[in-house]
Structure formats: C-alpha cells, structure tokens
Write an enzyme that holds these catalytic residues in place. Structure first.
Site, mmCIF file in Angstrom:
data_model
loop_
_atom_site.group_PDB
_atom_site.id
_atom_site.type_symbol
_atom_site.label_atom_id
_atom_site.label_comp_id
_atom_site.label_asym_id
_atom_site.label_seq_id
_atom_site.Cartn_x
_atom_site.Cartn_y
_atom_site.Cartn_z
ATOM 1 N N SER A 85 18.323 74.909 18.880
ATOM 2 C CA SER A 85 17.729 73.665 19.377
ATOM 3 C C SER A 85 18.636 72.469 19.033
ATOM 4 C CB SER A 85 16.316 73.532 18.803
ATOM 5 O OG SER A 85 15.552 72.590 19.501
ATOM 6 N N ASP A 239 9.886 80.049 26.559
ATOM 7 C CA ASP A 239 9.980 78.771 25.852
ATOM 8 C C ASP A 239 9.103 77.720 26.524
ATOM 9 O OD1 ASP A 239 10.857 76.434 24.539
ATOM 10 O OD2 ASP A 239 12.847 77.310 24.236
ATOM 11 N N HIS A 268 10.184 79.328 21.706
ATOM 12 C CA HIS A 268 11.273 78.438 21.296
ATOM 13 C C HIS A 268 11.870 78.831 19.954
ATOM 14 C CE1 HIS A 268 13.681 74.810 21.509
ATOM 15 N NE2 HIS A 268 13.250 74.437 20.309
#
Length: 290
Positions: A85, A239, A268
């Site tokens: 991320s 996600d 995620h």
C-alpha cells in the site's frame, strides 16, 4: 550451496500507512522457513519505533529505516524490496537512491509511481475524492485529475480519525489514524478476525506527507535510476480499498512497464488473508529477477 537447493535471498518488507513491521509476521515466518533472510522494518513513528508522528518532519525522514537498510547492503549484493500500500512510496525512494542494490521491487496493492511525476499524485486524488474512486487514465498520467461523476466523497473513510501536527505554520501537516470500521469493511474483510483485532490494537497515527517536497517534486524519481529497477505489482483481487481493475489500470499506464501478478481471494491485507500465497509469489518473483 547444495545442488537443487533454492538460493538464499534477502527480502526487505515495508508496511503501509499506520501499520508496522508486525503486519508481516506470517509472511516473514514462511520466507525464513524457506531459508531466506528477512528484514521487516518499522518506518519512523510506526510500529515499535520510538519516534512520535509529530517528530518526523519529512517523507525522507519517515523513510530513513528503509534507506539506511538498503544503503547498508554490501557492494555486489542486491535485495528484494516488498512494499504494501503506502509502503510503495518508500520503495520508490529507495530505488531512486540505491538502484544498484535492488534486484526487484514488489508493490503489493500499492500505487507504482511514475518516473518524472510527483509521487503524491495518486494520494492527492485519494483524499480529494475518496479511497475507491481513483481512475488511472491518460489524464492521470499527465498529472490531471479525471474522476467519474459518482466519485466517493472524502467522508467515506468510515470512522478514521484525521488531525493536524501543530508546528506553528499556517498550513500544518495532517495525520490519519485508520478506524476499526474502515479496517473491518475495507481492508481486513477476508482476513482472520484475530489479525483484525491485532491491527486495531497496534495501528498508530501517521502522516502521508502530501505537502512534502520529496512527495510533490516532479523530478524526484528518474527513469535512469528508479525506472531502471524491475517492478512487479501484486493485485489483490478482492480489495475493497482499491479495486483490482483500478490496480491493473494503473499498472498499464506505467512506463517502463510493470509486471502484474494477482492473488485470488485476497483483501487489501494479503499478508493476513493469503499469507502463504503472497509469500510463494514473492519467492517466485525473486527467483525470476535475481
């Protein structure tokens, strides 16, 4: 090394916003059990770091644990960087500073910055229009905002807490602390409940440095350095923070090209929802590029 035995590699793991090295505990265990060396890092003011969020003034300072770790790699050796991320931005800076020491960078559900464009580009749109509304079109590549009419408003962060770092300026930096509702519905929805509970206990407020010169500079990442390192995007198919089709659209816009791999059934946080699959994929990428 014995014939047929896998080559030992060094993996450096970087967490996403508000998280810490702790989020890699499953993947790190699998990689180490396979005979590899693993370094899971806390960025400044994250995880077990002694620093406080208000003390870390720049994105470079925030990235120092990774930059120092890569700089310390002996001459002639290379590491495999893995960033989740927001951690993809840390990877990009380390690739720019030390391209000769990085064999390949693996971006796990992470924006892959463009060489010659500001790293903050996608994050700026995220906070203006909402987490799930990014469109990685040609307009975005050129640095313009191009959003659908039904874009999600910025109040959709489901109980996450926003604050400011008071430093005597008229435009103080902002902080974010991910809320339990956001994490359970958008990040950890397929992950074991005990890992979600762990996360709610360990997340810390963080900055995203959207006003920082390293994040906003157009020439910080160059094709000759950052762009010279092989990059792989790991798409997380389930996600809800950043839909898989948008992850692929972003990758298709990248120059040089980015290899795309995917993990079916991953939310995620694939290090929790699909740790074995993520670890195996990382090892396969390392085998290919080193």
């Amino acid at each position: 090394m014995e014939s047929g035995k896998p080559r030992r590699r060094h993996f450096v793991l970087v967490h996403g916003v508000c998280h810490g090295a702790w989020c890699w505990y499953k993947v790190a265990t699998i990689l180490e059990s396979a005979g590899h060396r693993v370094t899971a890092l806390d960025m400044a003011a994250c995880g077990a770091s002694a620093a406080r969020v208000e003390e870390v003034r720049t994105f470079e300072e925030y990235s120092w644990p990774l930059l120092d770790a890569v700089a310390a790699v002996p001459t002639g050796e290379k590491v495999v960087l893995v960033g989740h991320s927001f951690g993809g931005h840390n990877l990009a800076l380390a690739m720019q500073w030390h391209p000769e020491k990085v064999a390949v960078a693996v971006f796990v559900s992470a924006a892959v910055p463009f060489a010659g464009r500001r790293m903050s580009l996608f994050l700026e749109q995220l906070f203006e229009f909402g987490m799930t509304s990014l469109l990685f079109s040609d307009d975005v590549v050129r640095g313009h905002q191009h959003m659908e009419e039904q874009s999600t408003p910025p109040d959709s962060f489901l109980g996450s807490t926003f604050g400011t770092v008071e430093r005597g300026s008229d435009d103080p930096p902002e902080t974010i602390l991910l809320g339990p509702e956001w994490m359970s519905q958008k990040m950890y929805q397929l992950s074991p409940p005990e890992d979600l509970r762990l996360a709610t206990m360990l997340v810390r407020p963080a900055q995203m440095y959207l006003k920082d010169g390293t994040m906003t500079g157009e020439g910080v990442l160059t094709e000759g350095k950052y762009g010279a390192v092989s990059r792989v995007l790991v798409v997380t198919e389930e996600d809800k923070t950043w839909p898989a089709e948008e992850q692929r659209r972003m990758a298709a816009s990248c120059v040089p090209s980015v290899e795309v791999r995917a993990i079916v059934g991953a939310d995620h946080m694939p290090m929790f929802s699909k740790p074995a699959e993520l670890a195996q994929l990382i090892m396969e990428v390392a085998e290919k590029y080193t």
